[in-house]
Design an enzyme around this catalytic site. Structure first.
Site, PDB file in Angstrom:
ATOM      1  N   THR A  36      -2.139   5.548   1.405  1.00 34.01           N
ATOM      2  CA  THR A  36      -3.260   4.605   1.435  1.00 34.01           C
ATOM      3  C   THR A  36      -3.246   3.843   2.759  1.00 34.01           C
ATOM      4  O   THR A  36      -2.193   3.415   3.226  1.00 34.01           O
ATOM      5  CB  THR A  36      -3.164   3.614   0.264  1.00 34.01           C
TER       6      THR A  36
ATOM      7  N   LEU B  48       0.870  -1.166   0.000  1.00 36.10           N
ATOM      8  CA  LEU B  48       0.000   0.000   0.000  1.00 36.10           C
ATOM      9  C   LEU B  48       0.908   1.217   0.000  1.00 36.10           C
ATOM     10  O   LEU B  48       1.890   1.254   0.747  1.00 36.10           O
ATOM     11  CB  LEU B  48      -0.901   0.019   1.238  1.00 36.10           C
ATOM     12  N   ASP B  49       0.605   2.219  -0.824  1.00 35.90           N
ATOM     13  CA  ASP B  49       1.470   3.389  -0.845  1.00 35.90           C
ATOM     14  C   ASP B  49       1.307   4.203   0.431  1.00 35.90           C
ATOM     15  O   ASP B  49       0.408   3.950   1.236  1.00 35.90           O
ATOM     16  CB  ASP B  49       1.242   4.238  -2.100  1.00 35.90           C
ATOM     17  N   ILE B  50       2.158   5.167   0.624  1.00 36.73           N
ATOM     18  CA  ILE B  50       2.235   5.891   1.891  1.00 36.73           C
ATOM     19  C   ILE B  50       0.935   6.631   2.213  1.00 36.73           C
ATOM     20  O   ILE B  50       0.605   6.830   3.396  1.00 36.73           O
ATOM     21  CB  ILE B  50       3.432   6.869   1.860  1.00 36.73           C
TER      22      ILE B  50
END
Length: 367
Positions: free
Chosen positions: A222, A218-220
């Site tokens: 999200t 998961l990106d930062i």
């Protein structure tokens, strides 16, 4: 006024000045073979570059990874509070008995297939596979007394040493561990970050003699469900494009997602890195006259920022993105941000069965 009091406070007596040649007082725990009060096992893991080995925090501080910039240009490590474990009521007796039976299952050593030495070392928590490959090429790894090569395979009966120390390899002879973590925004899913940002691996408990592997990222920006396991086979199985595991996200959108746009999203659109498609799109709520609306989308890929880019393709801005399901595991309502829940053995066995794997992570053979 007495000589020992200043404004009502008792002054501490002055400590005698240490003379030249005197030995400094021994620190608590000094004299142990690892040279300080660090536990030997953790010191061993730190020596071999295992970034998953977190040293215990000082008394009075949260269990955390701390540090200071030492003039090397790297940012100081942040004080990181460990994630809290979600407490649930004890399962019923049938689940307890099944979990105990599964906990006792062991695969015979003769049934364990040899694997590449770098994979065995990485799975045992010594370091990442890339690091192990570098160490092998540098001649720091030996197998049965001989210098190892990248193509070498090892099994339970082989003796592997790294930097002169024998490594107790971890083999997939039992049920793996699986954790559900409610990732917060601002955390990264990586062990290495030149910016020194907080990693989810700093939040979670240490995996003894093995290594946590994130199932997808998961990106930062999200949040939501992140699955983490000690089984590389389970992680590869659930992430591989051919298995087409569904990921479901709750998306808060600034702008109007019309039925025509939703239809195009499920038909597929062309992004800069190839075609992308949502399996389903449906509205979840939000004020009818409000600027933000909530939708749920289901996708079978995990490309970088794919959900956000799909909405941006139609001029819509994602103001919040939460993963609520991965495969057959949904984000429990009681699992708050920053908390984790470890699946019991019966639950892990169900995940392995759903993934078409045996309890030890081997692909099932159809007869």
């Amino acid at each position: 006024m007495s000589g020992g009091e200043v404004n009502g406070n008792v002054a501490e007596p002055k400590k005698p000045r240490r003379q030249t040649g005197d030995k400094p007082p021994a620190a608590a725990g000094q004299g142990r073979r690892n040279g300080g009060n660090k536990p030997a096992g953790l010191e061993h893991e730190r020596r071999f570059g295992n970034k998953n080995a977190a040293m215990p925090a000082e008394a009075g501080t949260p269990a955390a990874a701390t540090g200071e910039a030492r003039g090397n240009g790297k940012p100081a490590k942040q004080l990181v509070t460990r994630a809290k474990k979600l407490k649930l009521r004890s399962p019923n007796q049938d689940v307890k008995e099944k979990s105990q039976r599964l906990r006792d299952v062991r695969l015979a050593k003769s049934d364990i297939e040899p694997v590449r030495v770098q994979k065995a070392l990485a799975a045992s928590g010594v370091g990442s596979r890339r690091e192990m490959e570098e160490w092998i090429e540098a001649g720091l790894v030996q197998v049965n007394g001989k210098r190892a090569s990248l193509g070498d395979r090892v099994g339970p009966e082989d003796r592997v040493t790294v930097k002169g120390d024998q490594i107790k390899l971890k083999w997939p002879d039992r049920l793996p561990r699986v954790i559900m973590y409610h990732k917060q925004e601002g955390e990264i899913v990586s062990r290495d970050d030149p910016e020194g940002r907080v990693s989810v691996f700093q939040r979670l408990p240490q995996a003894r003699s093995s290594r946590w592997v994130a199932i997808g990222r998961l990106d930062i920006n999200t949040s939501g469900l992140l699955l983490i396991t000690t089984s590389g086979e389970l992680a590869n199985r659930m992430m591989h494009p051919s298995f087409e595991v569904e990921r479901e996200y709750a998306v808060r959108v600034l702008g109007e997602l019309t039925p025509e746009i939703a239809k195009e999203m499920t038909a597929g659109v062309e992004l800069e890195d190839g075609p992308a498609v949502f399996q389903r799109v449906y509205q979840r709520g939000g004020a009818e006259d409000g600027a933000n609306q909530w939708y749920n989308v289901v996708i079978k890929e995990g490309r970088n920022r794919e959900v956000r880019r799909m909405f941006e393709h139609f001029g819509l801005t994602v103001s919040r993105l939460i993963r609520v399901r991965f495969g057959n595991l949904g984000l429990p309502p009681r699992l708050k941000r920053g908390q984790f829940y470890e699946l019991n053995e019966a639950e892990v066995a169900a995940v392995m069965k759903w993934s078409d794997l045996t309890v030890t992570g081997k692909k099932k053979v159809r007869r």
